[in-house]
Enzyme design. Structure first.
Site, PDB file in Angstrom:
ATOM      1  N   TYR A 112       6.467 -11.960   4.681  1.00 15.88           N
ATOM      2  CA  TYR A 112       5.284 -11.361   4.058  1.00 15.88           C
ATOM      3  C   TYR A 112       4.827 -12.289   2.937  1.00 15.88           C
ATOM      4  CZ  TYR A 112       2.621  -7.435   1.905  1.00 15.88           C
ATOM      5  OH  TYR A 112       1.652  -6.608   1.371  1.00 15.88           O
ATOM      6  N   LYS A 146       3.198 -11.940   8.068  1.00 18.98           N
ATOM      7  CA  LYS A 146       2.048 -11.173   7.576  1.00 18.98           C
ATOM      8  C   LYS A 146       1.490 -11.939   6.398  1.00 18.98           C
ATOM      9  CE  LYS A 146       0.786  -6.738   5.393  1.00 18.98           C
ATOM     10  NZ  LYS A 146      -0.004  -7.246   4.278  1.00 18.98           N
ATOM     11  N   THR A 198       0.828  -1.203   0.000  1.00 17.89           N
ATOM     12  CA  THR A 198       0.000   0.000   0.000  1.00 17.89           C
ATOM     13  C   THR A 198       0.864   1.255   0.000  1.00 17.89           C
ATOM     14  OG1 THR A 198      -1.652  -1.249   1.248  1.00 17.89           O
ATOM     15  CG2 THR A 198      -1.960   1.120   1.148  1.00 17.89           C
TER      16      THR A 198
END
Length: 295
Positions: A139, A167, A50
């Protein structure tokens, strides 16, 4: 408080504001950090998906992390994005993040030329973990990297003293549950798919790393307290509505549009290859942002 406890809760993968000339807007970044902290966010993650890390130069990434660290001023942990396709570059990003005061480096499996064997990713993560000055959060985002972090790889690397968590932005709930089962109790499992936050918390997740916490940090802070209740379900429904719009228009563009509507960003500019949300989509973003903010 242990290091792992400090990382529990909701971490915000903060957007990277740009001005109309396309430069990083450090003033707006600092103001957004202030708003997120006031809203109850438990951690900050600059230079993630993001945050448009792939559109930033190494010097810009370092400065974005530095501004975030300076503005957070030790109030919450800072997890710095360190995604790259080689061990050397990944460690370089981790070292730069450490130099400016970040607490954790967030790493992905190599993309473009992905591993030809699961053992390759294990060796990649182990080598980075051995050389990184910061602890690592892995991630898992196969939609962007072209490959998942195999559960066998995760299980093998989770015992490394310098790997502290995961994550998971796969959107695969079964994968996430298996990750929780197959990693040590102190290993952090953080849900990165906003629509799965409440179900994950109910199943024992340590927290989330969620794009829309940029827009409504108060709602995400409340979700942590109400996940087991009807109020938590209602908040999840509102989150999911805006999350669906992000899927249509892209997470950075949609999140920035929502932040602009809230008055927290002066510009929703993104860098190529991303484009801003078109006028036809702005009403959807506005309506769903209002629904989330109004609870």
């Amino acid at each position: 408080m242990t290091f792992q406890q400090a990382l529990e809760g909701v971490t915000c993968p903060i957007v990277t504001p740009f001005d109309e000339s396309g430069s990083v807007d450090e003033e707006s970044l600092g103001s957004l950090v202030d708003a997120l902290l006031e809203g109850g966010i438990d951690g900050l993650f600059p230079c993630g998906t993001t945050g448009e890390f792939a559109s930033l130069s190494p010097d810009e990434q370092r400065r974005v992390v530095e501004v975030t660290v300076e503005r957070a001023d030790g109030e919450v942990p800072v997890l710095a994005g360190a995604a790259a396709t080689s061990v050397v570059e990944t460690v370089d990003y981790a070292e730069a993040a450490a130099e400016v005061g970040a607490d954790v480096a967030v790493v992905v499996p190599p993309y473009f030329h992905s591993s030809n064997d699961p053992d390759g990713n294990r060796r990649f993560f182990e080598t980075v973990a051995d050389e990184s000055p910061l602890p690592l959060v892995l991630y898992n985002i196969p939609s962007c990297t072209g490959q998942p972090i195999a559960l066998e790889t995760l299980e093998a690397i989770a015992d490394h003293e310098n790997v502290v968590g995961l994550k998971d932005s796969s959107g695969d709930f079964e994968y996430f549950l298996a990750a929780m089962r197959r990693t040590p109790e102190e290993f952090l499992c953080l849900q990165g798919f906003d629509t799965l936050l409440v179900p994950s918390l109910r199943m024992g997740a340590d927290g989330g790393v969620n794009a829309l916490s940029n827009v409504a940090p108060e709602a995400y802070a409340e979700v942590l307290e109400t996940a087991e209740t009807g109020r938590g379900e209602a908040l999840q429904a509102s989150i999911s509505g805006l999350f669906e719009a992000c899927g249509t228009y892209g997470f950075a563009p949609a999140t920035k549009a929502a932040l602009g509507h809230r008055g927290w960003l002066p510009s929703d500019a993104v860098r190529p290859p991303l484009v801003a949300v078109p006028e036809a989509g702005r009403k959807t973003i506005t309506d769903r942002t209002n629904a989330l903010l109004e609870g």
